[in-house]
Every structure is written in C-alpha cells, then in structure tokens.
Design a protein around this motif. Structure first.
Motif, short mmCIF file in Angstrom:
data_model
loop_
_atom_site.label_atom_id
_atom_site.label_comp_id
_atom_site.label_asym_id
_atom_site.label_seq_id
_atom_site.Cartn_x
_atom_site.Cartn_y
_atom_site.Cartn_z
N VAL A 69 -37.70 23.41 13.44
CA VAL A 69 -37.24 22.27 14.24
C VAL A 69 -35.87 22.57 14.84
N ARG A 70 -34.98 23.12 14.02
CA ARG A 70 -33.65 23.47 14.53
C ARG A 70 -33.75 24.51 15.65
N ALA A 71 -34.61 25.50 15.44
CA ALA A 71 -34.75 26.56 16.45
C ALA A 71 -35.30 25.98 17.76
N GLY A 72 -36.26 25.07 17.65
CA GLY A 72 -36.82 24.46 18.84
C GLY A 72 -35.80 23.63 19.60
N LEU A 73 -35.04 22.82 18.86
CA LEU A 73 -34.00 22.00 19.50
C LEU A 73 -32.93 22.88 20.14
N ARG A 74 -32.53 23.92 19.44
CA ARG A 74 -31.52 24.83 19.98
C ARG A 74 -32.01 25.46 21.29
N ALA A 75 -33.25 25.92 21.32
CA ALA A 75 -33.78 26.56 22.52
C ALA A 75 -33.80 25.60 23.70
N VAL A 76 -34.21 24.36 23.43
CA VAL A 76 -34.28 23.35 24.50
C VAL A 76 -32.88 23.02 25.02
N LEU A 77 -31.96 22.76 24.10
CA LEU A 77 -30.63 22.30 24.50
C LEU A 77 -29.80 23.41 25.13
N GLU A 78 -29.88 24.62 24.59
CA GLU A 78 -29.05 25.70 25.12
C GLU A 78 -29.56 26.23 26.46
N ALA A 79 -30.73 25.78 26.88
CA ALA A 79 -31.21 26.14 28.21
C ALA A 79 -30.49 25.33 29.29
N GLN A 80 -29.71 24.34 28.86
CA GLN A 80 -28.98 23.49 29.81
C GLN A 80 -27.54 23.97 29.96
N PRO A 81 -27.04 24.04 31.18
CA PRO A 81 -25.68 24.54 31.38
C PRO A 81 -24.60 23.60 30.87
N ASP A 82 -24.95 22.32 30.67
CA ASP A 82 -23.94 21.34 30.27
C ASP A 82 -24.03 20.94 28.80
N ILE A 83 -24.83 21.69 28.01
CA ILE A 83 -24.98 21.40 26.58
C ILE A 83 -24.80 22.69 25.78
N GLU A 84 -24.07 22.60 24.69
CA GLU A 84 -23.82 23.76 23.84
C GLU A 84 -24.08 23.38 22.37
N VAL A 85 -24.94 24.14 21.69
CA VAL A 85 -25.16 23.95 20.26
C VAL A 85 -24.09 24.73 19.50
N VAL A 86 -23.23 24.02 18.77
CA VAL A 86 -22.10 24.66 18.13
C VAL A 86 -22.33 24.97 16.65
N GLY A 87 -23.42 24.44 16.09
CA GLY A 87 -23.67 24.73 14.68
C GLY A 87 -24.96 24.12 14.19
N GLU A 88 -25.36 24.52 12.98
CA GLU A 88 -26.57 24.02 12.35
C GLU A 88 -26.32 23.76 10.87
N ALA A 89 -27.10 22.83 10.32
CA ALA A 89 -27.07 22.58 8.88
C ALA A 89 -28.48 22.21 8.43
N ALA A 90 -28.78 22.52 7.17
CA ALA A 90 -30.12 22.26 6.65
C ALA A 90 -30.19 20.97 5.84
N ASP A 91 -29.06 20.28 5.66
CA ASP A 91 -29.07 19.04 4.89
C ASP A 91 -27.88 18.17 5.28
N GLY A 92 -28.04 16.87 5.09
CA GLY A 92 -26.98 15.94 5.42
C GLY A 92 -25.72 16.15 4.61
N ALA A 93 -25.84 16.77 3.44
CA ALA A 93 -24.67 17.01 2.60
C ALA A 93 -23.67 17.95 3.25
N ALA A 94 -24.12 18.75 4.22
CA ALA A 94 -23.23 19.72 4.87
C ALA A 94 -22.58 19.17 6.13
N VAL A 95 -22.91 17.95 6.51
CA VAL A 95 -22.49 17.43 7.80
C VAL A 95 -20.98 17.24 7.92
N ILE A 96 -20.38 16.58 6.94
CA ILE A 96 -18.96 16.22 7.07
C ILE A 96 -18.05 17.44 7.24
N PRO A 97 -18.15 18.46 6.39
CA PRO A 97 -17.28 19.62 6.61
C PRO A 97 -17.53 20.32 7.94
#
Length: 219
Positions: free
Chosen positions: A14-42
């Motif tokens: 799912v992350r790979a699919g979203l990254r591929a879709v979003l990074e194909a746009q010149p005005d959107i940049e994927v800056v990171g990924e996480a596998a669980d909500g526990a990693a979100v805040i840091p």
C-alpha cells in the motif's frame, strides 16, 4: 514548494502504491514512511510533513489513536487523511471525530488520491462531503449534548450559520463566495470566525459538530 507527505500503513504494498502515485506529481513529495501509528510523532517532528496519509487500522497504534496523539502533542500539526479499505466504517468516523481532516479509500483511482492530498493540504473544502454526511447519519449522535452546547455558546451570526451550512455541503471558499455573492476574502473571514467560535481545528471538525448538534441534518 511541493506538498510534503508522510505515508503510514502497515502494508508495504500500500505504501509503495501511494508513493508511486504521489511522486509522479511535480507538486507532491513523499518525505517518509512508517509501518505503524506508534512511529508517527517522532517522524512528524523530524520531517515536518504537510500531510500525513495514515491507515485507520494498524497493529500497535491505530489511525484513530495516532491522530489523537499527534494533535495533542505536536505544535502546528500536519493535516491528516486516514486511508481505509471500507468507506462506511465507524473507524473512519471516529478518526474524523478525533481530528483527521478527511479519508481516502485504498481502492481509489490515482487521480482521486492526488486530488485528495491536494484538497487536504489546501484546507479550503471538505473531502467527500456526501460520504461524511452518510457517516454522520449512521454513526453520529445527533442528540450530542456537548456538541449542542458548543453550537449554543458559539452564538454564530446569521451569515456565519449560513456559511457553516454551505461548508457542510462541501462547498469551497470560492463556491461559497459565488453562492453568497461576496468576495472570497470575506468568506475566508467568516470561515475563520466559525472555526474559532466552535473551537474546531478545521472545517471537517466544524461540520461534524454541526451534524452532531443537530444544527445541520445529515440526511
């Protein structure tokens, strides 16, 4: 500057699919990924994304609790769009009540995903207003005394009340301006006043409060 996005989902595909879709746009940049909500805040504190695309169901910390924790502990938090398999899901509504700005289906078409991220980042319209209305009708508490008390204390003016009703229909600031025959800046001022009086983070939470108080009928 491009819209920066953090992807949070326990499924790598799912992350790979979203990254591929979003990074194909010149005005959107994927800056990171996480596998669980526990990693979100840091990650949010380090990367400062504009938008977090967050799975609503994850094994350690789900999207609902991660949203609550993020908004509670991070100054100037990013906008949050929860990503879900099922549209008519109580978990989605609870995530919106917790402070998420909208939701996105995992089966959405690429154009819909891109549109959702841009719309959430801009914050000037409600994402999928008909679906939010349906969720409110099914899972919202229209007799919610707390929400009703908030609306009563807000003492919205007649024009602010009209703006809130149009927000609930999903109209953008420009569309509200055209409907009311006023300038866009005037509408922005009214929207800001509505959010401030309701103590709402954004228009999604204002609209949910309007539904749950009975101020706007979700049907």
């Amino acid at each position: 500057m491009p819209v920066s996005v953090l992807l949070v989902d326990d499924e790598p595909l799912v992350r790979a699919g979203l990254r591929a879709v979003l990074e194909a746009q010149p005005d959107i940049e994927v800056v990171g990924e996480a596998a669980d909500g526990a990693a979100v805040i840091p990650l949010v504190r380090r990367l400062r994304p504009d938008v977090v695309a967050m799975d609503v169901r994850m094994p350690l910390l789900d999207g609902i609790e991660a949203t609550r924790a993020l908004l509670r502990t991070v100054d100037d938090p990013p906008r949050i769009v929860v990503v879900t398999t099922f549209e008519n899901d109580e978990y989605v509504y609870e995530a919106l009540r917790a402070g998420a700005d909208g939701f996105l289906l995992k089966r959405a078409r690429p154009a819909e995903i891109v549109h959702a991220v841009r719309l959430i980042a801009a914050g000037e319209s409600l994402l999928f207003p008909a679906s939010v209305r349906q969720l409110a009708a099914e899972y919202g508490d229209r007799g919610n005394r707390a929400a009703r008390a908030v609306l009563e204390r807000a003492q919205l003016t007649e024009r602010e009340s009209e703006v809130l009703r149009l927000m609930a229909r999903g109209l953008s600031n420009a569309e509200i301006a055209a409907h009311l025959v006023v300038g866009t800046e005037t509408v922005k001022s009214h929207v800001s006043a509505v959010l401030a009086k309701l103590g709402a983070r954004d228009r999604t939470q204002a609209v949910i409060a309007a539904y749950e108080s009975g101020f706007v009928a979700p049907g």
